[in-house]
Design a protein around this motif. Structure first.
Motif, PDB file in Angstrom:
ATOM      1  N   ILE A  59       0.889  -1.161  -0.124  1.00 20.94           N
ATOM      2  CA  ILE A  59      -0.108  -0.208  -0.082  1.00 20.94           C
ATOM      3  C   ILE A  59       0.769   1.411   0.035  1.00 20.94           C
ATOM      4  O   ILE A  59       0.636   2.216  -0.579  1.00 20.94           O
ATOM      5  CB  ILE A  59      -0.867   0.111   1.185  1.00 20.94           C
ATOM      6  CG1 ILE A  59      -2.182  -1.068   1.048  1.00 20.94           C
ATOM      7  CG2 ILE A  59      -1.622   1.197   1.322  1.00 20.94           C
ATOM      8  CD1 ILE A  59      -3.014  -1.186   2.128  1.00 20.94           C
ATOM      9  N   ASP A  60       2.151   0.962   0.768  1.00 18.86           N
ATOM     10  CA  ASP A  60       2.871   2.346   0.512  1.00 18.86           C
ATOM     11  C   ASP A  60       3.524   2.623  -0.559  1.00 18.86           C
ATOM     12  O   ASP A  60       3.718   3.924  -1.100  1.00 18.86           O
ATOM     13  CB  ASP A  60       3.985   2.134   1.785  1.00 18.86           C
ATOM     14  CG  ASP A  60       3.508   2.280   3.211  1.00 18.86           C
ATOM     15  OD1 ASP A  60       2.502   2.813   3.319  1.00 18.86           O
ATOM     16  OD2 ASP A  60       4.120   1.828   3.990  1.00 18.86           O
ATOM     17  N   PRO A 116       6.620  22.052   5.592  1.00 12.31           N
ATOM     18  CA  PRO A 116       7.264  21.264   6.618  1.00 12.31           C
ATOM     19  C   PRO A 116       6.447  20.498   7.359  1.00 12.31           C
ATOM     20  O   PRO A 116       5.399  21.094   8.140  1.00 12.31           O
ATOM     21  CB  PRO A 116       7.882  22.298   7.521  1.00 12.31           C
ATOM     22  CG  PRO A 116       8.327  23.399   6.752  1.00 12.31           C
ATOM     23  CD  PRO A 116       6.894  23.647   5.611  1.00 12.31           C
ATOM     24  N   GLY A 117       6.530  19.191   7.452  1.00 14.39           N
ATOM     25  CA  GLY A 117       5.741  18.269   8.484  1.00 14.39           C
ATOM     26  C   GLY A 117       4.709  17.565   7.733  1.00 14.39           C
ATOM     27  O   GLY A 117       3.999  16.679   8.231  1.00 14.39           O
ATOM     28  N   VAL A 118       4.426  18.158   6.497  1.00 17.52           N
ATOM     29  CA  VAL A 118       3.479  17.459   5.431  1.00 17.52           C
ATOM     30  C   VAL A 118       4.055  16.450   4.805  1.00 17.52           C
ATOM     31  O   VAL A 118       4.840  16.617   3.914  1.00 17.52           O
ATOM     32  CB  VAL A 118       2.475  18.443   4.590  1.00 17.52           C
ATOM     33  CG1 VAL A 118       1.687  17.658   3.725  1.00 17.52           C
ATOM     34  CG2 VAL A 118       1.755  19.534   5.659  1.00 17.52           C
ATOM     35  N   GLY A 119       3.798  15.148   5.008  1.00 18.72           N
ATOM     36  CA  GLY A 119       4.339  14.029   4.214  1.00 18.72           C
ATOM     37  C   GLY A 119       3.396  13.480   3.398  1.00 18.72           C
ATOM     38  O   GLY A 119       2.301  13.997   2.672  1.00 18.72           O
ATOM     39  N   GLN A 120       3.629  12.453   2.286  1.00 18.29           N
ATOM     40  CA  GLN A 120       2.782  11.906   1.590  1.00 18.29           C
ATOM     41  C   GLN A 120       1.417  11.553   1.989  1.00 18.29           C
ATOM     42  O   GLN A 120       0.488  11.811   1.075  1.00 18.29           O
ATOM     43  CB  GLN A 120       3.493  10.357   0.992  1.00 18.29           C
ATOM     44  CG  GLN A 120       4.978  10.821   0.541  1.00 18.29           C
ATOM     45  CD  GLN A 120       5.691   9.397  -0.011  1.00 18.29           C
ATOM     46  OE1 GLN A 120       4.973   8.288  -0.047  1.00 18.29           O
ATOM     47  NE2 GLN A 120       6.904   9.594  -0.751  1.00 18.29           N
ATOM     48  N   ARG A 151       2.635  16.779  -4.445  1.00 20.87           N
ATOM     49  CA  ARG A 151       3.879  17.453  -4.508  1.00 20.87           C
ATOM     50  C   ARG A 151       4.149  18.751  -3.985  1.00 20.87           C
ATOM     51  O   ARG A 151       5.001  19.060  -3.205  1.00 20.87           O
ATOM     52  CB  ARG A 151       4.652  17.339  -5.799  1.00 20.87           C
ATOM     53  CG  ARG A 151       4.695  15.934  -6.385  1.00 20.87           C
ATOM     54  CD  ARG A 151       5.823  15.749  -7.521  1.00 20.87           C
ATOM     55  NE  ARG A 151       5.430  16.734  -8.393  1.00 20.87           N
ATOM     56  CZ  ARG A 151       4.697  16.225  -9.547  1.00 20.87           C
ATOM     57  NH1 ARG A 151       4.098  15.214  -9.463  1.00 20.87           N
ATOM     58  NH2 ARG A 151       4.222  16.929 -10.490  1.00 20.87           N
ATOM     59  N   ARG A 152       3.165  19.646  -4.296  1.00 20.24           N
ATOM     60  CA  ARG A 152       3.045  21.096  -3.746  1.00 20.24           C
ATOM     61  C   ARG A 152       2.785  21.196  -2.422  1.00 20.24           C
ATOM     62  O   ARG A 152       3.642  21.883  -1.531  1.00 20.24           O
ATOM     63  CB  ARG A 152       2.171  21.918  -4.489  1.00 20.24           C
ATOM     64  CG  ARG A 152       2.605  22.376  -5.976  1.00 20.24           C
ATOM     65  CD  ARG A 152       1.701  23.339  -6.641  1.00 20.24           C
ATOM     66  NE  ARG A 152       0.680  22.915  -7.274  1.00 20.24           N
ATOM     67  CZ  ARG A 152      -0.597  23.001  -6.649  1.00 20.24           C
ATOM     68  NH1 ARG A 152      -0.736  23.686  -5.709  1.00 20.24           N
ATOM     69  NH2 ARG A 152      -1.619  22.408  -7.275  1.00 20.24           N
ATOM     70  N   LEU A 153       2.010  20.418  -1.904  1.00 21.47           N
ATOM     71  CA  LEU A 153       1.448  20.306  -0.327  1.00 21.47           C
ATOM     72  C   LEU A 153       2.690  19.705   0.467  1.00 21.47           C
ATOM     73  O   LEU A 153       2.808  20.030   1.558  1.00 21.47           O
ATOM     74  CB  LEU A 153       0.387  19.508  -0.125  1.00 21.47           C
ATOM     75  CG  LEU A 153      -0.912  20.063  -0.732  1.00 21.47           C
ATOM     76  CD1 LEU A 153      -2.141  18.906  -0.357  1.00 21.47           C
ATOM     77  CD2 LEU A 153      -1.243  21.302  -0.368  1.00 21.47           C
ATOM     78  N   VAL A 156       1.241   9.792  -5.242  1.00 24.32           N
ATOM     79  CA  VAL A 156       1.783  10.925  -4.795  1.00 24.32           C
ATOM     80  C   VAL A 156       2.912  11.613  -6.016  1.00 24.32           C
ATOM     81  O   VAL A 156       2.625  12.854  -6.120  1.00 24.32           O
ATOM     82  CB  VAL A 156       2.463  11.097  -3.513  1.00 24.32           C
ATOM     83  CG1 VAL A 156       3.335  12.443  -3.265  1.00 24.32           C
ATOM     84  CG2 VAL A 156       1.325  10.711  -2.420  1.00 24.32           C
ATOM     85  N   ARG A 157       3.686  10.718  -6.447  1.00 24.98           N
ATOM     86  CA  ARG A 157       4.494  11.421  -7.552  1.00 24.98           C
ATOM     87  C   ARG A 157       3.845  11.652  -8.715  1.00 24.98           C
ATOM     88  O   ARG A 157       4.419  12.685  -9.531  1.00 24.98           O
ATOM     89  CB  ARG A 157       5.603  10.085  -7.932  1.00 24.98           C
ATOM     90  CG  ARG A 157       6.682   9.831  -6.966  1.00 24.98           C
ATOM     91  CD  ARG A 157       7.362   8.741  -7.308  1.00 24.98           C
ATOM     92  NE  ARG A 157       8.546   8.479  -6.399  1.00 24.98           N
ATOM     93  CZ  ARG A 157       9.481   7.680  -6.643  1.00 24.98           C
ATOM     94  NH1 ARG A 157       9.262   6.915  -7.575  1.00 24.98           N
ATOM     95  NH2 ARG A 157      10.677   7.664  -5.834  1.00 24.98           N
TER      96      ARG A 157
END
Length: 335
Positions: free
Chosen positions: A196-197, A217-221, A211-213, A204-205
């Motif tokens: 799933i990851d 800082p702190g916001v991951g996939q 990608r903009r979000l 996300v890619r």
């Protein structure tokens, strides 16, 4: 003509009324867009077809919309209060009639039905959460069985965890088979989480919005993907600050006569997205070392209140910023 649909998993009760409220058509059909559209085709064209939110709502809404029907979805809690005042007995027939009268009077607030791709992303995130929970449950069970024999295992994510767990059970009838079964189940769950990851990483890619979000800082996939799926269409929010109330990150308020009470956050909306935003805020405050105005603003709240309230306020501010970035297609500017 106005129609109300009382939807269940197998069958849907259809009721059509005139502008004056007279019932002209009632029928029970299978809960598929084609069958419902065929039932509505037996009367004059309906100006509005109304039904409540539920598990079947996305499929029916998009299916009926593709067939050209003016379908509207309403919040089930609002519909419940209205239907309770229209009929003494709660039956499928009375619910369909009540929804038809709501469609006729316009006494309702329509809700946005997310697109099917957004629901698919949400399903992927929910599945991952469930699998991670199962992994933790299995690891706790392994640890609990080992403690009975006086063996304290290391962290579950370390390489020595499984090795020591199997060594502890060697030569003990019953325990050895239990440990091997739990370890095999944990390995299968971990493999599913990894798969799933990998899917999340590919999605996300392929998404410019995600990608903009992730430049925040702190916001991951996971946070970026869950937020874009929850918002679905940024244009449906007139103001970016409305996203805080949509995600349940604003204080709950109760006012009646002399009573005016402001409580904790409402916790409405998508709980998983709210949790991810809170975690992103915590990462920004505790791990991001560069100077940032958002951090200074949150720490100022923490000094006059508590750190928990500062994280919640920062999570709400992050949601506002992320929605504005989606709406305008802009990048995050730390300054």
């Amino acid at each position: 003509m106005f129609a109300g649909l009382d939807v269940s998993m197998a069958e849907t009760r259809v009721c059509v009324v005139t502008r004056d409220g007279a019932v002209v058509h009632e029928v029970k059909v299978p809960s598929t867009p084609a069958d419902i559209a065929a039932a509505l085709a037996q009367v004059q064209a309906c100006r509005r077809v109304l039904f409540e939110t539920g598990r079947m709502a996305p499929m029916l809404y998009h299916g009926l919309s593709r067939l050209g029907l003016p379908v509207v979805c309403v919040e089930s809690r609002q519909a419940y209060q209205a239907l309770k005042s229209l009929a003494t007995h709660k039956t499928d027939r009375n619910d369909a009639r009540g929804l038809a009268h709501l469609a006729r009077t316009g006494f309702f607030k329509p809700v946005h039905v997310k697109s099917l791709p957004a629901h698919a992303v949400r399903s992927l995130i929910i599945a991952r959460k469930k699998l991670v929970g199962q992994r933790v449950t299995l690891e706790n069970q392994i640890r609990g069985l080992a403690v009975v024999f006086g063996i304290r295992l290391p962290r579950a994510l370390s390489s020595a965890f499984i090795r020591q767990a199997l060594q502890a059970s060697e030569g003990i009838p019953g325990l050895s088979a239990a440990m091997r079964g739990l370890v095999a189940a944990r390995a299968a769950v971990l493999a599913a989480v990894v798969a799933i990851d990998a899917d999340i990483k590919r999605m996300v890619r392929a998404s410019d919005a995600c990608r903009r979000l992730m430049s925040i800082p702190g916001v991951g996939q996971l946070t970026a993907l869950a937020f874009t799926a929850a918002v679905d269409d940024p244009g449906r929010f007139r103001r970016s600050r409305d996203i805080g109330a949509y995600l349940g990150l604003v204080p709950r308020r109760y006012q009646s006569s002399e009573v005016d009470y402001t409580g904790s956050i409402s916790k409405c909306g998508d709980r998983r997205v709210r949790t991810l935003l809170y975690e992103a805020a915590n990462v920004m405050l505790t791990r991001y070392k560069q100077p940032l105005k958002l951090k200074d603003w949150a720490f100022a709240i923490a000094r006059r209140s508590t750190m928990r309230k500062a994280r919640i306020a920062l999570a709400r501010r992050l949601a506002i910023i992320m929605h504005a970035m989606l709406r305008h297609g802009t990048q995050f500017k730390p300054a």
